[in-house]
Scaffold this active site. Structure first.
Site, short mmCIF file in Angstrom:
data_model
loop_
_atom_site.label_atom_id
_atom_site.label_comp_id
_atom_site.label_asym_id
_atom_site.label_seq_id
_atom_site.Cartn_x
_atom_site.Cartn_y
_atom_site.Cartn_z
CG ASP A 172 -2.03 -0.91 1.17
OD1 ASP A 172 -2.29 -1.44 0.09
OD2 ASP A 172 -2.68 -1.13 2.21
CG ASP A 396 -7.81 -5.46 7.86
OD1 ASP A 396 -6.77 -6.06 7.59
OD2 ASP A 396 -8.93 -5.83 7.45
#
Ligand code: BGC
Length: 457
Positions: A172, A396
């Site tokens: 990411d 997460d």
């Protein structure tokens, strides 16, 4: 972890640049195309697909947590990624095993492949808060000297020469420089900073160069997922940024063995009922609200096409792709059993899609998700393996602010009551409630992943 985001804006109608990417071209080099790396030693040691015939390492720390859950023994023997998510993770002793301990344990297991996640860039996670890290935006020197150099030194130890070390590099990060910077409605000030100071590009280049020095290391760069890079304005531009990073700080494209998609994300592997070529009631599925002009509806088609794009952007023709299938199963009772009705394109897509997210830009602890395909070598042309890089059951991000000493922030995309932002087109987050800080064990999520596994356990 991973989030990922999005697309740029909704309803893009540009029909320019139809990328005629033939999947035929996706077929990877095939047999033992030994890579001609920088050194002759590298050329001799590396195999085309490190997963082929390999025995991957099972992380005992993850395995014990999975096994302690009711039903968890069905998967606790699976290999998962070891995340080096801070400098202290290299040495360990923080209540967790360090890198040498993992490698030594791999040798004891008789394993010959270890999967590492390199995840500690300066200004990490610039478009979200849940996985902000310990290094500030300018701390590139600490990244190099205190993080990458020590990892590279350990991996170069001859004791580990027979372990194939798969390094997935900086989840990411680079696509944020394309999609979440000035000029896009999804921009964040933090991503603008990382674009301007170049430290994502430099950090990834440095990592690829140094880690790639060990002939048994296989670098795979993180390549987002189709619900992020699959739009025309992101696809070629992301490949360009990857090329830029792979030629920065002494790295060359020969340091890149391949790319990984869907790391810690939830995008379905194959959407059998929603194919990009489908036309319903006179409208392409691309016109549906869910697909929103993306060129792909699933990870497999995206990964194969993006592989071709990367090769045409200057990467080696024998690169291979990994797809993280840890949490993209979307099985269970809500899984559609066939295509939706054909009176309307939105009705068709909504009833047919396996991915049950509210919006494809949602990334945090998604309700309804299940374990996906079990880790598997060479499952499809161009794909080196399906992997579980995100260890299923690890959060997460927290659903409310929780003080911690890991640099982790609170991102409201992990709060089920949040109404969203431009990166998920202002939809509900779809996150499970009561989640711990990212990376911490989230039992309720693991239970749901087991229940909704597809293929079923
Ligand atoms: C976290 C890491 C963790 C990883 C794997 C990431 O979201 O930031 O700390 O190791 O997930 O669970």
């Amino acid at each position: 972890m991973s989030r990922n985001r999005p697309r740029t804006r909704t309803h893009r109608r540009s029909r320019t640049l139809v990328l005629a990417l033939s999947t035929v071209l996706a077929v990877s080099g095939g047999t033992a195309a030994a890579l001609t790396g920088a050194s002759p030693a590298a050329a001799a040691a590396r195999v085309d697909n490190p997963y082929a015939g390999a025995k991957p390492y099972v992380n005992p720390e993850w395995s014990a947590k999975a096994a302690a859950e009711p039903g968890g023994r069905a998967v606790s023997g699976q290999p998962t990624g070891v995340w080096l998510d801070r400098i202290a993770a290299i040495r360990g002793g923080t209540g967790k095993m360090g890198l040498r301990q993992h490698l030594d344990t791999a040798l004891q297991q008789g394993a010959n492949l270890v999967q590492l996640v390199i995840y500690n860039l300066p200004g990490r996670d610039c478009a979200a808060l849940a996985s902000n890290g310990e290094l500030g935006p300018t701390e590139i020197d600490r990244y190099k000297k205190e993080y990458i150099d020590p990892i590279a030194a350990i991996l170069a130890d001859s004791k580990y020469a027979n372990l194939r070390v798969v390094t997935t590099v900086e989840i990411d990060s680079l696509p944020n420089l394309v999609t979440n910077t000035a000029g896009r409605p999804t921009a964040t000030p933090e991503c603008d900073v990382m674009k301007a100071n170049g430290n994502y590009v430099k950090g990834v280049g440095y990592a690829l160069n140094k880690l790639g020095d060990a002939p048994n290391v296989y670098n795979y760069v993180d390549a987002g997922h189709h619900g992020w890079i699959g739009w025309d304005d992101n696809f070629a531009a992301s490949a360009q940024v990857f090329r830029q990073a792979a030629t920065a700080e002494g790295a060359t494209v020969d340091d890149v063995h391949g790319f990984i998609t869907n790391t810690a994300n939830y995008s379905a592997l194959k959407e059998d009922n929603v194919k990009i070529g489908d036309t319903v009631a006179g409208r392409s599925v691309r016109e549906s609200k869910w697909v929103d002009w993306n060129r792909y509806t699933d990870e497999l088609s995206f990964a194969q096409a993006f592989r071709n794009q990367l090769v045409s952007t200057g990467f080696r023709s024998d690169i291979g792709m990994l797809i993280d299938t840890s949490r993209n199963g979307w099985g269970g009772t809500a899984r559609p059993t066939g295509p939706g009705p054909t009176y309307d394109v939105n009705a068709y897509v909504e009833a047919g899609r396996y991915d049950r997210r509210i919006h494809i830009g949602n990334w945090c602890n998604q309700a309804g998700a299940g374990l996906g395909e079990r880790p598997k070598a060479a499952p499809e042309p161009g794909i080196d393996a399906y992997v579980w890089m995100k260890p299923p059951g690890e959060s997460d991000g927290s659903s409310k602010a929780i003080p911690n000493d890991e640099g982790k922030g609170f991102d409201r995309m992990c709060d089920p009551t949040y109404n969203g932002n431009p990166r998920n087109n202002h939809n509900k987050s779809g996150a499970l409630p009561d989640a711990p800080v990212s990376g911490h064990w989230f039992s309720a999520q693991f239970q749901e992943l087991l229940k909704n596994a597809h293929p079923a356990l």
